[in-house]
Design an enzyme around this catalytic site. Structure first.
Site, PDB file in Angstrom:
ATOM      1  CG  LEU A 190      44.882  38.409  25.681  1.00 22.13           C
ATOM      2  CD1 LEU A 190      46.399  38.293  25.534  1.00 22.13           C
ATOM      3  CD2 LEU A 190      44.217  37.063  25.478  1.00 22.13           C
ATOM      4  CG  ASP A 191      41.709  36.802  32.018  1.00 19.30           C
ATOM      5  OD1 ASP A 191      40.740  37.495  31.677  1.00 19.30           O
ATOM      6  OD2 ASP A 191      41.623  35.606  32.338  1.00 19.30           O
ATOM      7  NE  ARG A 192      46.185  42.455  37.114  1.00 17.93           N
ATOM      8  CZ  ARG A 192      47.174  42.033  37.911  1.00 17.93           C
ATOM      9  NH1 ARG A 192      48.425  42.391  37.667  1.00 17.93           N
ATOM     10  NH2 ARG A 192      46.915  41.266  38.951  1.00 17.93           N
TER      11      ARG A 192
END
Length: 298
Positions: free
Chosen positions: A137-139
């Site tokens: 997942l993106d940060r």
């Protein structure tokens, strides 16, 4: 850092094969090899057992520089800021760990993040250095991340993602789209964009497919349910922006938006809300749901 390198005391281990050089001891050689790390920091790492041989035994700073041998060292970021938001472990068994990741916490070490990552925190909490995330997942995105807890069964679960046999459901908050009929599907070809960390839509056969539904259509901002049928980088963010409804907090799409000086970072209003699949080991259906809501994070 190799993706399978362990985590030791919250810090990711990197491996180095010692190259030929004039150095008589490890301290001198490492200082020359990594001039950006000062000598005092290397001395501190040796003192704290942060430089190991290939078998995981602590090495002394004055140990000889043996060409061809392998050492492990633990990359550290000076003054790494604490990320106060905390993850939750929703499920743990002999093969899988399901974590509920908060906004702003990276999944794996990168850039200025080493200790403050989901992987490092989970290894510390479980004592299991074999943990490996099965997807990313993106940060700035919150929600579910699935981890393999043991190497022997890892590929069976990785195949779920490679073969698209796992249903992923996201929620997003974005501007209203009253002129479109829902549910709808967005199919497009995604290619690397400019700068290098962005993606872009391009002519050609679609390689990214998303089904989009509306959960709540009240007000100028709607709540959407997103079902990515493929897993391209930034797919959901780019598809929503291309429809004219960029996800609230998106700093990349439709335009790159650098943060204002001194302004707090805004959470991307995108949540990995559910994962569902048939367990490859037992054949039983499994479904996991995030305990978070976007309203709480807004």
């Amino acid at each position: 850092m190799h993706p399978s390198d362990p985590i030791h005391g919250h810090v990711a281990a990197s491996r180095l094969q010692l190259a030929p050089g004039p150095w008589t001891c490890l301290l001198d050689g490492l200082c020359a090899r990594f001039p950006q790390v000062d000598r005092a920091q290397w001395q501190d790492r040796f003192a704290r057992g942060r430089v190991l041989d290939g078998q995981g035994r602590a090495l002394a700073a004055d140990a000889p520089w043996r060409v061809g041998s392998e050492i492990q060292y633990f990359r550290e970021v000076a003054d790494e800021a604490d990320i106060p938001a905390r993850e939750a472990i929703l499920h743990l068994d002999d093969h899988l760990l399901v974590a509920d990741k908060p906004h702003f916490l990276p999944v794996t070490p990168a850039g200025g993040y080493v200790r403050q990552t989901l992987l490092a925190r989970l290894v510390a909490r479980t004592g299991n250095p074999a943990l490996v995330p099965l997807h990313r997942l993106d940060r700035l995105t919150a929600g579910l991340v699935l981890f393999s807890t043991r190497a022997e069964t890892r590929d069976a679960y990785q195949r779920l993602f490679r073969e698209r046999r796992i249903d992923k459901t996201y929620e997003a908050l974005a501007p209203a789209l009253p002129g479109l009929a829902f549910p709808l599907e967005r199919h497009s070809q995604l290619v690397p964009g400019e700068p290098f960390f962005r993606m872009a839509e391009a002519p050609g056969a679609p390689n990214a497919r998303t089904r989009i539904e509306v959960i709540d259509a009240n007000g100028p901002e709607w709540r959407y349910r997103l079902h990515p049928e493929t897993g391209r980088k930034h797919q959901l963010r780019l598809h929503m922006a291309a429809l004219g409804a960029p996800i609230r907090g998106d700093d990349l799409y439709p335009q790159l938006r650098p943060p204002a000086a001194g302004a707090p970072e805004q959470p991307l209003q995108l949540l990995a809300q559910a994962l569902a699949f048939k367990d490859p080991l037992t054949g039983h259906p499994r479904r996991f749901t995030s305990q978070q809501t976007l309203d709480q994070a807004a």
